[in-house]
Design a protein around this motif. Structure first.
Motif, PDB file in Angstrom:
ATOM      1  N   MET A   1      68.844  16.873 121.509  1.00 48.93           N
ATOM      2  CA  MET A   1      68.077  18.206 122.337  1.00 48.93           C
ATOM      3  C   MET A   1      67.089  18.661 121.949  1.00 48.93           C
ATOM      4  O   MET A   1      66.191  19.244 122.624  1.00 48.93           O
ATOM      5  N   GLY A   2      66.912  18.833 120.367  1.00 49.18           N
ATOM      6  CA  GLY A   2      65.853  19.607 119.969  1.00 49.18           C
ATOM      7  C   GLY A   2      64.397  18.627 119.913  1.00 49.18           C
ATOM      8  O   GLY A   2      63.406  19.193 119.727  1.00 49.18           O
ATOM      9  N   GLY A   3      64.962  17.274 119.864  1.00 51.18           N
ATOM     10  CA  GLY A   3      63.668  16.455 119.776  1.00 51.18           C
ATOM     11  C   GLY A   3      63.935  15.396 118.777  1.00 51.18           C
ATOM     12  O   GLY A   3      64.016  15.994 117.603  1.00 51.18           O
ATOM     13  N   ASN A   4      63.583  14.173 118.980  1.00 51.30           N
ATOM     14  CA  ASN A   4      63.773  13.192 117.803  1.00 51.30           C
ATOM     15  C   ASN A   4      62.408  12.403 118.190  1.00 51.30           C
ATOM     16  O   ASN A   4      61.947  12.060 119.244  1.00 51.30           O
ATOM     17  N   ALA A   5      61.780  11.958 116.848  1.00 58.70           N
ATOM     18  CA  ALA A   5      60.822  11.078 116.942  1.00 58.70           C
ATOM     19  C   ALA A   5      61.138   9.810 117.257  1.00 58.70           C
ATOM     20  O   ALA A   5      62.108   9.121 116.420  1.00 58.70           O
ATOM     21  N   TYR A  16      51.039  10.518 114.411  1.00 61.19           N
ATOM     22  CA  TYR A  16      51.617  11.587 114.773  1.00 61.19           C
ATOM     23  C   TYR A  16      52.810  11.180 115.436  1.00 61.19           C
ATOM     24  O   TYR A  16      52.887  10.193 116.160  1.00 61.19           O
ATOM     25  N   ASP A  17      54.135  11.723 115.188  1.00 62.36           N
ATOM     26  CA  ASP A  17      55.252  11.383 115.734  1.00 62.36           C
ATOM     27  C   ASP A  17      55.180  11.585 117.078  1.00 62.36           C
ATOM     28  O   ASP A  17      54.597  12.873 117.829  1.00 62.36           O
ATOM     29  N   LEU A  18      55.911  10.633 117.950  1.00 57.01           N
ATOM     30  CA  LEU A  18      56.091  10.847 119.325  1.00 57.01           C
ATOM     31  C   LEU A  18      57.466  11.109 119.662  1.00 57.01           C
ATOM     32  O   LEU A  18      58.472  10.562 119.356  1.00 57.01           O
ATOM     33  N   VAL A  19      57.444  12.432 120.095  1.00 60.43           N
ATOM     34  CA  VAL A  19      59.052  13.090 119.992  1.00 60.43           C
ATOM     35  C   VAL A  19      59.529  13.272 121.451  1.00 60.43           C
ATOM     36  O   VAL A  19      58.592  13.448 122.555  1.00 60.43           O
ATOM     37  N   VAL A  20      60.507  13.080 121.846  1.00 59.67           N
ATOM     38  CA  VAL A  20      61.017  13.014 122.997  1.00 59.67           C
ATOM     39  C   VAL A  20      62.247  14.456 122.997  1.00 59.67           C
ATOM     40  O   VAL A  20      63.007  14.351 122.234  1.00 59.67           O
ATOM     41  N   ASN A  52      83.848  18.984 120.750  1.00 60.39           N
ATOM     42  CA  ASN A  52      83.696  20.465 121.217  1.00 60.39           C
ATOM     43  C   ASN A  52      82.530  21.073 120.893  1.00 60.39           C
ATOM     44  O   ASN A  52      81.795  21.164 119.780  1.00 60.39           O
ATOM     45  N   ILE A  53      82.026  21.577 121.806  1.00 65.57           N
ATOM     46  CA  ILE A  53      80.609  22.275 121.561  1.00 65.57           C
ATOM     47  C   ILE A  53      80.764  23.844 121.464  1.00 65.57           C
ATOM     48  O   ILE A  53      81.826  24.511 122.417  1.00 65.57           O
ATOM     49  N   GLU A  54      80.448  24.429 120.478  1.00 68.75           N
ATOM     50  CA  GLU A  54      80.856  25.771 120.208  1.00 68.75           C
ATOM     51  C   GLU A  54      79.335  26.460 119.662  1.00 68.75           C
ATOM     52  O   GLU A  54      78.520  25.807 119.214  1.00 68.75           O
ATOM     53  N   THR A  55      79.333  27.812 119.832  1.00 69.16           N
ATOM     54  CA  THR A  55      78.121  28.295 119.570  1.00 69.16           C
ATOM     55  C   THR A  55      78.749  29.330 118.290  1.00 69.16           C
ATOM     56  O   THR A  55      79.600  29.984 118.471  1.00 69.16           O
ATOM     57  N   ARG A  56      77.844  29.315 117.103  1.00 72.44           N
ATOM     58  CA  ARG A  56      78.563  30.018 115.948  1.00 72.44           C
ATOM     59  C   ARG A  56      77.412  30.559 115.255  1.00 72.44           C
ATOM     60  O   ARG A  56      75.998  30.116 115.385  1.00 72.44           O
ATOM     61  N   ASP A  57      77.399  31.888 114.794  1.00 70.40           N
ATOM     62  CA  ASP A  57      76.428  32.430 113.822  1.00 70.40           C
ATOM     63  C   ASP A  57      76.335  31.495 112.476  1.00 70.40           C
ATOM     64  O   ASP A  57      77.398  31.222 112.025  1.00 70.40           O
ATOM     65  N   GLY A  58      75.050  31.557 112.103  1.00 73.77           N
ATOM     66  CA  GLY A  58      74.941  30.638 110.850  1.00 73.77           C
ATOM     67  C   GLY A  58      73.643  30.914 110.016  1.00 73.77           C
ATOM     68  O   GLY A  58      72.873  31.677 110.789  1.00 73.77           O
ATOM     69  N   ALA A  59      73.445  30.585 108.982  1.00 71.35           N
ATOM     70  CA  ALA A  59      72.108  30.441 108.513  1.00 71.35           C
ATOM     71  C   ALA A  59      71.114  29.781 109.228  1.00 71.35           C
ATOM     72  O   ALA A  59      71.402  28.853 109.827  1.00 71.35           O
ATOM     73  N   SER A  60      69.922  30.345 109.418  1.00 73.22           N
ATOM     74  CA  SER A  60      68.986  29.754 109.920  1.00 73.22           C
ATOM     75  C   SER A  60      67.883  29.302 109.028  1.00 73.22           C
ATOM     76  O   SER A  60      66.984  30.060 108.920  1.00 73.22           O
ATOM     77  N   GLU A  61      67.995  28.143 108.686  1.00 75.19           N
ATOM     78  CA  GLU A  61      66.886  27.697 107.621  1.00 75.19           C
ATOM     79  C   GLU A  61      66.377  26.438 108.249  1.00 75.19           C
ATOM     80  O   GLU A  61      66.890  25.561 108.823  1.00 75.19           O
ATOM     81  N   ILE A  62      65.255  26.076 107.854  1.00 73.94           N
ATOM     82  CA  ILE A  62      64.436  24.651 108.000  1.00 73.94           C
ATOM     83  C   ILE A  62      64.473  23.900 106.667  1.00 73.94           C
ATOM     84  O   ILE A  62      64.111  24.362 105.682  1.00 73.94           O
ATOM     85  N   TYR A  63      65.299  22.916 106.646  1.00 75.03           N
ATOM     86  CA  TYR A  63      65.350  22.032 105.711  1.00 75.03           C
ATOM     87  C   TYR A  63      64.213  20.988 105.590  1.00 75.03           C
ATOM     88  O   TYR A  63      64.176  20.282 106.708  1.00 75.03           O
ATOM     89  N   ARG A  64      63.708  20.614 104.428  1.00 79.68           N
ATOM     90  CA  ARG A  64      62.535  19.641 104.616  1.00 79.68           C
ATOM     91  C   ARG A  64      62.941  18.639 103.265  1.00 79.68           C
ATOM     92  O   ARG A  64      63.406  19.054 102.324  1.00 79.68           O
ATOM     93  N   GLU A  65      62.435  17.367 103.753  1.00 84.36           N
ATOM     94  CA  GLU A  65      62.603  16.547 102.795  1.00 84.36           C
ATOM     95  C   GLU A  65      61.561  15.553 102.930  1.00 84.36           C
ATOM     96  O   GLU A  65      61.393  14.963 103.907  1.00 84.36           O
ATOM     97  N   GLU A  66      60.728  15.325 101.838  1.00 83.41           N
ATOM     98  CA  GLU A  66      59.581  14.147 101.984  1.00 83.41           C
ATOM     99  C   GLU A  66      58.590  14.763 103.326  1.00 83.41           C
ATOM    100  O   GLU A  66      58.247  13.828 104.033  1.00 83.41           O
ATOM    101  N   SER A  68      59.382  16.121 105.837  1.00 84.85           N
ATOM    102  CA  SER A  68      60.070  16.073 107.293  1.00 84.85           C
ATOM    103  C   SER A  68      61.200  16.979 107.232  1.00 84.85           C
ATOM    104  O   SER A  68      61.901  17.260 106.364  1.00 84.85           O
ATOM    105  N   ARG A  69      61.166  17.586 108.492  1.00 89.61           N
ATOM    106  CA  ARG A  69      62.392  18.552 108.668  1.00 89.61           C
ATOM    107  C   ARG A  69      63.646  17.806 109.052  1.00 89.61           C
ATOM    108  O   ARG A  69      63.556  16.576 109.571  1.00 89.61           O
TER     109      ARG A  69
END
Length: 92
Positions: A1-5, A16-20, A52-66, A68-69
């Motif tokens: 949903m958020g987009g994948n390269a 450049y990544d082509l994201v859908v 099961n689709i749920e909405t939960r509060d949680g940490a909002s961090e962007i993880y990165r490795e090499e 890439s998010r």
């Protein structure tokens, strides 16, 4: 949903990544996400039928490795061993 390269676009020496990404009406609400259709074995089923689709509060961090998010996904195996849960997931 958020987009994948899916691929990369080359411009000279740059890549450049082509994201859908799903259009906003298909990802803006819980109901819209639940109604996303999948065809895992030829039969079309909704995402809600498989999870099961749920909405939960949680940490909002962007993880990165090499440079890439990525998103960490939690998979609970309470009462089971991880290897067994991966080989044969429980049905809900």
């Amino acid at each position: 949903m958020g987009g994948n390269a899916l691929s990369q676009v080359l411009q000279g020496e740059r890549r450049y990544d082509l994201v859908v990404r799903y259009q906003a009406p298909y990802r803006d609400t819980k109901e819209a996400i639940e109604n996303i259709r999948l065809a895992p074995s030829g039969a079309r089923v909704s995402l809600a039928q498989l999870s099961n689709i749920e909405t939960r509060d949680g940490a909002s961090e962007i993880y990165r490795e090499e440079n890439s998010r990525y998103v960490a996904i939690k998979y609970s195996v309470r009462g089971r061993d991880l290897g067994g849960a991966v080989k044969r997931p429980s049905r809900r």
